[in-house]
Design an enzyme around this catalytic site. Structure first.
Site, PDB file in Angstrom:
ATOM      1  N   MET A  13      13.117 -33.182  23.764  1.00  0.00           N
ATOM      2  CA  MET A  13      11.874 -34.085  24.501  1.00  0.00           C
ATOM      3  C   MET A  13      12.354 -35.265  24.614  1.00  0.00           C
ATOM      4  O   MET A  13      12.543 -36.246  23.516  1.00  0.00           O
ATOM      5  CB  MET A  13      11.177 -33.441  23.304  1.00  0.00           C
ATOM      6  CG  MET A  13      10.676 -31.932  23.857  1.00  0.00           C
ATOM      7  SD  MET A  13       8.975 -31.703  22.881  1.00  0.00           S
ATOM      8  CE  MET A  13       7.928 -32.043  24.430  1.00  0.00           C
ATOM      9  N   SER A  14      12.722 -35.582  25.932  1.00  0.00           N
ATOM     10  CA  SER A  14      12.587 -37.238  26.692  1.00  0.00           C
ATOM     11  C   SER A  14      11.528 -38.081  27.174  1.00  0.00           C
ATOM     12  O   SER A  14      11.143 -38.987  27.163  1.00  0.00           O
ATOM     13  CB  SER A  14      13.311 -37.129  27.255  1.00  0.00           C
ATOM     14  OG  SER A  14      13.326 -36.307  28.487  1.00  0.00           O
ATOM     15  N   MET A  38      15.126 -39.046  20.543  1.00  0.00           N
ATOM     16  CA  MET A  38      16.201 -40.102  20.224  1.00  0.00           C
ATOM     17  C   MET A  38      15.634 -41.534  21.075  1.00  0.00           C
ATOM     18  O   MET A  38      15.826 -41.182  22.142  1.00  0.00           O
ATOM     19  CB  MET A  38      17.110 -39.483  20.524  1.00  0.00           C
ATOM     20  CG  MET A  38      17.570 -38.006  20.463  1.00  0.00           C
ATOM     21  SD  MET A  38      18.932 -37.556  20.759  1.00  0.00           S
ATOM     22  CE  MET A  38      18.678 -37.071  22.628  1.00  0.00           C
ATOM     23  N   CYS A 103      28.023 -39.255  26.253  1.00  0.00           N
ATOM     24  CA  CYS A 103      26.464 -39.744  25.478  1.00  0.00           C
ATOM     25  C   CYS A 103      26.397 -37.806  25.652  1.00  0.00           C
ATOM     26  O   CYS A 103      25.658 -37.844  23.959  1.00  0.00           O
ATOM     27  CB  CYS A 103      25.583 -39.629  26.335  1.00  0.00           C
ATOM     28  SG  CYS A 103      23.798 -39.974  24.928  1.00  0.00           S
ATOM     29  N   GLY A 127      17.203 -29.639  28.111  1.00  0.00           N
ATOM     30  CA  GLY A 127      15.976 -29.492  29.463  1.00  0.00           C
ATOM     31  C   GLY A 127      17.466 -29.496  30.669  1.00  0.00           C
ATOM     32  O   GLY A 127      17.519 -29.707  31.894  1.00  0.00           O
ATOM     33  N   CYS A 199      21.455 -44.210  31.514  1.00  0.00           N
ATOM     34  CA  CYS A 199      20.130 -43.910  30.952  1.00  0.00           C
ATOM     35  C   CYS A 199      20.029 -45.788  29.772  1.00  0.00           C
ATOM     36  O   CYS A 199      18.808 -46.469  30.217  1.00  0.00           O
ATOM     37  CB  CYS A 199      19.886 -43.173  29.620  1.00  0.00           C
ATOM     38  SG  CYS A 199      20.702 -43.411  28.711  1.00  0.00           S
TER      39      CYS A 199
HETATM   40  N1  LIG Z   1      15.479 -39.928  24.358  1.00  0.00           N
HETATM   41  C1  LIG Z   1      15.517 -38.193  24.192  1.00  0.00           C
HETATM   42  N2  LIG Z   1      15.317 -37.786  23.373  1.00  0.00           N
HETATM   43  C2  LIG Z   1      15.422 -36.125  22.968  1.00  0.00           C
HETATM   44  N3  LIG Z   1      15.961 -35.476  24.277  1.00  0.00           N
HETATM   45  C3  LIG Z   1      16.606 -36.662  26.296  1.00  0.00           C
HETATM   46  C4  LIG Z   1      17.047 -37.472  25.902  1.00  0.00           C
HETATM   47  N4  LIG Z   1      16.839 -38.223  26.547  1.00  0.00           N
HETATM   48  C5  LIG Z   1      17.654 -36.996  27.082  1.00  0.00           C
HETATM   49  N5  LIG Z   1      17.363 -36.117  27.308  1.00  0.00           N
HETATM   50  C6  LIG Z   1      17.737 -34.889  26.884  1.00  0.00           C
HETATM   51  O1  LIG Z   1      18.925 -34.734  27.056  1.00  0.00           O
HETATM   52  C7  LIG Z   1      18.513 -33.342  28.937  1.00  0.00           C
HETATM   53  C8  LIG Z   1      18.935 -34.209  30.022  1.00  0.00           C
HETATM   54  O2  LIG Z   1      19.033 -35.713  30.041  1.00  0.00           O
HETATM   55  P1  LIG Z   1      18.662 -36.188  31.356  1.00  0.00           P
HETATM   56  O3  LIG Z   1      18.753 -37.786  31.144  1.00  0.00           O
HETATM   57  O4  LIG Z   1      19.508 -35.737  32.434  1.00  0.00           O
HETATM   58  O5  LIG Z   1      17.905 -35.950  31.901  1.00  0.00           O
HETATM   59  P2  LIG Z   1      16.811 -35.157  32.391  1.00  0.00           P
HETATM   60  O6  LIG Z   1      17.225 -34.475  33.525  1.00  0.00           O
HETATM   61  O7  LIG Z   1      15.958 -36.710  33.878  1.00  0.00           O
HETATM   62  O8  LIG Z   1      15.384 -34.155  32.199  1.00  0.00           O
HETATM   63  P3  LIG Z   1      14.566 -34.820  31.784  1.00  0.00           P
HETATM   64  O9  LIG Z   1      13.041 -35.088  32.814  1.00  0.00           O
HETATM   65  O10 LIG Z   1      13.575 -33.649  30.627  1.00  0.00           O
HETATM   66  O11 LIG Z   1      13.721 -36.590  30.913  1.00  0.00           O
HETATM   67  C9  LIG Z   1      17.098 -34.011  29.306  1.00  0.00           C
HETATM   68  O12 LIG Z   1      15.946 -32.668  29.224  1.00  0.00           O
HETATM   69  C10 LIG Z   1      16.045 -33.723  27.193  1.00  0.00           C
HETATM   70  O13 LIG Z   1      16.578 -32.513  26.563  1.00  0.00           O
END
Ligand SMILES: Nc1ncnc2c1ncn2[C@@H]1O[C@H](COP(=O)(O)OP(=O)(O)OP(=O)(O)O)[C@@H](O)[C@H]1O
Length: 371
Positions: A13-14, A38, A103, A127, A199
């Site tokens: 969960m980000s 994370m 990553c 996600g 990121c």
């Molecule tokens: N800091 C974090 N901690 C935990 N899980 C992460 C983190 N960053 C990314 N993830 C996981 O990796 C997935 C894909 O990351 P990405 O950075 O592409 O996100 P995103 O498409 O913007 O999704 P979200 O809306 O969930 O941030 C996220 O949906 C999440 O499940």
């Protein structure tokens, strides 16, 4: 699922909308869901660019609203060792790496997966927009149904062990639907902007950031006929196809019949001679390649595909292009494109597809001009 057989899923969960809705969906499907946030980058003196604190607050408040436990884990040391060190090495060597690909292979689906297993997880989830399909004993990686959001490009280095433990709850629904669900549930981050770019760089000025870590050596900037037209600040700071920030604004350009002049682009880096080549015009032959060579190949099935006609992406957000793949051992391959490709960039990933099925890919080592 009965309570006795509830499977435990640890989801990344980000604090963003996608993983929040994915966590909710898993709960709805009857899994025991635990969120894991994370922290992959230690804040530095540029905290204005770092959203980690806010992201953690968002992730924790979403977990509270949907009623799942969440914890935080720090993988900053692993990230620095396994992803950032490679990122700097690649830039220093004049290539343009894609750290999000590494990553996924090294952190999200390795350090994270190991940690989740220690927490007693049966499965992990993210996600990401992609799908996993079991085909006999094999696990396949497929594009998301919503092709406009498909992220399989970034996931192409996953292996069978990783895919067999992974759920992508968003693989079959469009992004617009995800936002609607977030709004309907009243999630505190329903209107949060999608994250963009690499990121750990976030919104900070890229060249300034690289400057802190890389040594650089200025050298000549030339046109294909060998004429020196300026000086570059260090090859690492340019990428093929780059148009802005080349610093040839005042230079005499070849004029079109109507008096206009075409833009300049970075077309080639001659590393051995520390020379940057620039060309005028988007469709200059030096920007077009009909073949590429890739190394560090990683195949979803564990073995390279037979030589055959497939399609490929040489950059994210590019339509698939028809090509023929010729593997060279386990780790190398070449691609021959049906139509020449623009600005094929060493360091980026070349990812192969058979329709919606992602077969894996490699890191672009070089390409040949079509002319
Ligand atoms: N800091 C974090 N901690 C935990 N899980 C992460 C983190 N960053 C990314 N993830 C996981 O990796 C997935 C894909 O990351 P990405 O950075 O592409 O996100 P995103 O498409 O913007 O999704 P979200 O809306 O969930 O941030 C996220 O949906 C999440 O499940």
């Amino acid at each position: 699922m009965s309570k006795m057989s509830k499977k435990k899923v640890v989801i990344g969960m980000s604090g963003g909308v996608d993983s929040s809705v994915a966590a909710w969906m898993l709960k709805e499907q009857g899994y025991e869901v635990v969120g894991l946030f994370m922290k992959n980058w230690e804040d530095d003196d540029d905290s204005e660019y770092c959203s980690t604190r806010q992201d953690w607050i968002d992730a924790a408040s979403v977990a509270d609203v949907i009623g799942v436990d969440i914890e935080a884990v720090n993988f900053a040391a692993e990230y620095k060792d396994r992803v950032f060190a490679d990122f700097l090495r690649e830039y220093q060597a004049g290539r343009t790496p894609n750290p999000d690909v590494l990553c996924n292979a090294e952190i999200k689906f390795k350090a994270f997966l190991d940690h989740a297993m220690h927490l007693g997880a049966d499965l992990i989830a993210t996600g990401h927009y992609a799908r996993v399909r079991q085909n006999g004993t094999q696990f396949e990686l497929l594009k998301a149904l919503d092709h406009t959001k498909d992220q399989s490009y970034f996931l192409h280095r996953l292996n069978q062990a990783q895919l067999s433990k992974t759920l992508f709850p968003l693989g079959e629904i469009p992004k617009t639907e995800v936002r609607k669900i977030a709004e309907k549930l009243g999630l505190p981050n329903a209107a949060k902007k999608d994250s963009t770019g690499i990121c750990f760089i976030g919104e900070r000025p890229f060249r300034e950031f690289l400057n802190r870590y890389l040594s650089y050596k200025p050298g000549p900037m030339k046109t294909p006929d060998g004429k020196v037209v300026g000086e570059h600040v260090g090859l690492s700071f340019y990428t093929l196809g780059q148009r802005k920030g080349i610093g040839v604004g005042g230079m005499k350009a070849y004029k079109n019949e109507d008096g206009s002049s075409d833009a300049w682009y970075v077309a080639r880096k001659d590393i051995a001679n520390n020379t940057l080549y620039i060309v005028q015009g988007h469709d200059h032959p030096w920007l077009l390649s009909s073949t590429l060579r890739a190394d560090q190949a990683s195949w979803i099935a564990g073995t390279p595909p037979a030589p055959r006609a497939l399609s490929a992406k040489t950059r994210y957000r590019q339509a698939d292009v028809a090509c023929t793949v010729t593997p060279d051992g386990e780790a190398n391959f070449s691609l021959q494109f049906e139509q020449a490709q623009w600005a094929v960039t060493p360091g980026q990933s070349a990812v192969l597809y058979d329709g919606d099925v992602c077969l894996g890919g490699g890191i672009i080592a070089g390409s040949d001009f079509s002319a």
